[in-house]
Scaffold this active site. Structure first.
Site, short mmCIF file in Angstrom:
data_model
loop_
_atom_site.label_atom_id
_atom_site.label_comp_id
_atom_site.label_asym_id
_atom_site.label_seq_id
_atom_site.Cartn_x
_atom_site.Cartn_y
_atom_site.Cartn_z
CE LYS A 166 -6.97 9.20 9.01
NZ LYS A 166 -5.81 9.97 7.68
CG ASP A 223 -5.98 13.12 6.53
OD1 ASP A 223 -6.45 12.77 8.18
OD2 ASP A 223 -5.54 11.56 6.09
CD GLU A 279 -7.26 12.28 2.49
OE1 GLU A 279 -8.34 11.30 2.60
OE2 GLU A 279 -6.79 11.98 3.89
CE LYS A 329 -3.56 6.88 1.15
NZ LYS A 329 -3.20 8.11 1.83
CE LYS A 384 -7.28 8.55 1.17
NZ LYS A 384 -7.74 8.95 2.73
CD GLU A 421 -10.21 7.02 4.81
OE1 GLU A 421 -9.33 7.79 3.66
OE2 GLU A 421 -8.76 7.29 5.59
CG ASP A 472 -4.67 11.67 1.20
OD1 ASP A 472 -3.53 12.53 1.62
OD2 ASP A 472 -4.29 10.85 1.90
CG HIS A 499 -2.14 0.98 0.93
ND1 HIS A 499 -3.24 0.40 0.18
CD2 HIS A 499 -2.17 1.81 1.94
CE1 HIS A 499 -3.83 1.52 0.49
NE2 HIS A 499 -3.93 2.23 1.29
C1 MUC Z 1 -4.37 8.99 4.85
O1 MUC Z 1 -3.71 9.85 4.62
O2 MUC Z 1 -5.50 9.27 5.39
C2 MUC Z 1 -6.06 6.22 5.08
C3 MUC Z 1 -5.98 5.74 3.80
C4 MUC Z 1 -5.13 5.34 3.13
O3 MUC Z 1 -5.01 4.89 2.28
O4 MUC Z 1 -3.93 5.47 3.73
C5 MUC Z 1 -4.35 6.25 5.39
C6 MUC Z 1 -3.91 7.48 5.08
MG MG Z 2 -5.03 11.13 4.36
#
Ligand code: MUC
Ligand code: MG
Length: 369
Positions: free
Chosen positions: A269, A245, A220, A165, A163, A323, A194, A18
């Site tokens: 969170k 975040d 994000e 990254k 979402k 999420e 994000d 991941h």
């Molecule tokens: C984040 O920064 O949001 C949340 C979902 C994901 O894939 O990583 C986390 C951290």
């Molecule tokens: Mg995040």
């Protein structure tokens, strides 16, 4: 009375690497906390971090050693049914350590809700929903793999919010990756990004303009958490919502961000907020300020995910969904019955406490050492 508090580290492999801009998670470490009370009731809590110390200033090992050495001794002998004074004592005597406090508050509230035979959500003001929309994070790092993974999730009716990254590559390469996925998945599907703080403000202006034009729904934490004024400038400049975040570490940050209009949406969170009660306070501030809500994850396993679900189920407005996919990213579950994901939603457990049962054999098998 609180009789004993035990902490365990569990190392659980992920189903695939991941990739975030700050770390790649191959194995997730769960810190489980078990609170034993003298009436025979026990409660469970959990803390996770992302990539050890890559994401925040607590690690699984620091959570364990700080609970064992400093936090647990403050709680032993206190009245187990009085969670608020117990948490007040921790907050008064212990600086920081939000993740450790959250794991303990989860376990104490789980025990108390079991004692009262009610779901944990009912100790937090009461739930207004029984199911939560759940996004999936596409983070394989490969456009075609991500598209195939998303199509599989749509077919399974597990996720229709994705979402992505980004932030590791150049802005243009990331934008091309995101828009290729958006085009492949179509208009029925929500695609968000994000950036995990990776962009400077100029990169962000360029990147967000292109993503907004391409139909991306949410941006994000595009820039460094410290640059709150920059977050406010981006939130004012763009129509696509900007979500806070990493900058959001509890109610005081929520208040400051709301005051300065530095975000359109908060990713709440439980561990970043410092616990379930404080996560509720973050949400209340957002709601009062007209800021949207999203239920975030620290890639928790089943216990932290169930705890988050109980909190998010109490939010009157959850416009951006959640999420809470953490357990689905892991190869092993630690419950006797897994959490239920159905029709793009996580079902909020209805049993007493967290409403989940721990499989002790599975915990023993995954336990470090
Ligand atoms: C984040 O920064 O949001 C949340 C979902 C994901 O894939 O990583 C986390 C951290
Ligand atoms: Mg995040």
């Amino acid at each position: 009375m609180i009789k004993a508090i035990e902490t365990l580290l569990l190392d659980v492999p992920a189903i695939r690497p991941h990739r975030l801009s700050v770390a790649t998670v191959n194995v997730q470490t769960l810190v489980l906390v078990r609170v034993l009370c003298d009436d025979g009731i026990e409660g469970w809590g959990e803390a996770t971090t992302i990539g050890g110390l890559s994401y925040g200033e607590e690690s699984p090992e620091s959570v364990k050693v700080n609970i064992d050495t400093y936090l647990a001794p403050l709680l032993i002998g206190m009245e187990a049914s009085q969670v608020a004074p117990a948490m007040a004592r921790l907050r008064k005597s212990i600086q920081g350590n939000r993740f450790a406090k959250c794991a303990l508050e989860t376990a104490l509230l789980d025990a108390q809700a079991r004692r009262l035979n009610i779901p944990l959500s009912e100790l937090l003001g009461g739930r207004v929903r029984d199911a939560l929309p759940v996004a999936w994070t596409l983070a394989s790092g490969d456009t075609q793999k991500d598209i195939a993974e998303a199509e599989k999730m749509l077919e399974l009716r597990r996720h229709r919010i994705f979402k992505l990254k980004i932030g590791l590559r150049a802005v243009e390469a990331d934008v091309a990756h995101v828009l290729a996925i958006k085009r492949a998945l179509g208009d029925e599907v929500s695609v968000r990004v994000d950036v995990n703080q990776a962009w400077n403000e100029l990169d962000a202006e360029r990147g967000i303009a292109a993503l907004e034009a391409g139909g991306i729904d949410l941006i994000e934490q595009p820039i460094r958490a410290e640059n709150r004024a920059g977050m406010a400038r981006l939130a004012r400049r763009f129509t696509v919502p900007i979500m806070a975040d990493e900058v959001l570490k509890g109610p005081l940050d929520a208040f400051d961000l709301a005051t300065h209009a530095a975000a359109d949406v908060f990713s709440v969170k439980i561990s970043q907020s410092g616990g379930l009660t404080q996560a509720r306070q973050v949400a209340d501030i957002a709601t009062l300020a007209g800021i949207g809500l999203y239920g975030g994850t620290m890639l928790e396993g089943a216990i932290g995910t169930a705890a988050s679900a109980h909190v998010f189920a109490t939010f009157s407005d959850l416009s951006q969904g959640t999420e809470l996919f953490g357990p689905l990213l892991l190869t092993e579950d630690i419950l006797t019955e897994p959490l239920v994901y159905r029709d793009f939603m996580l079902q909020v457990p209805t049993g007493a406490g967290l409403g989940v049962e721990i499989d002790r054999d599975k915990v023993a098998a995954l336990r470090r050492g």
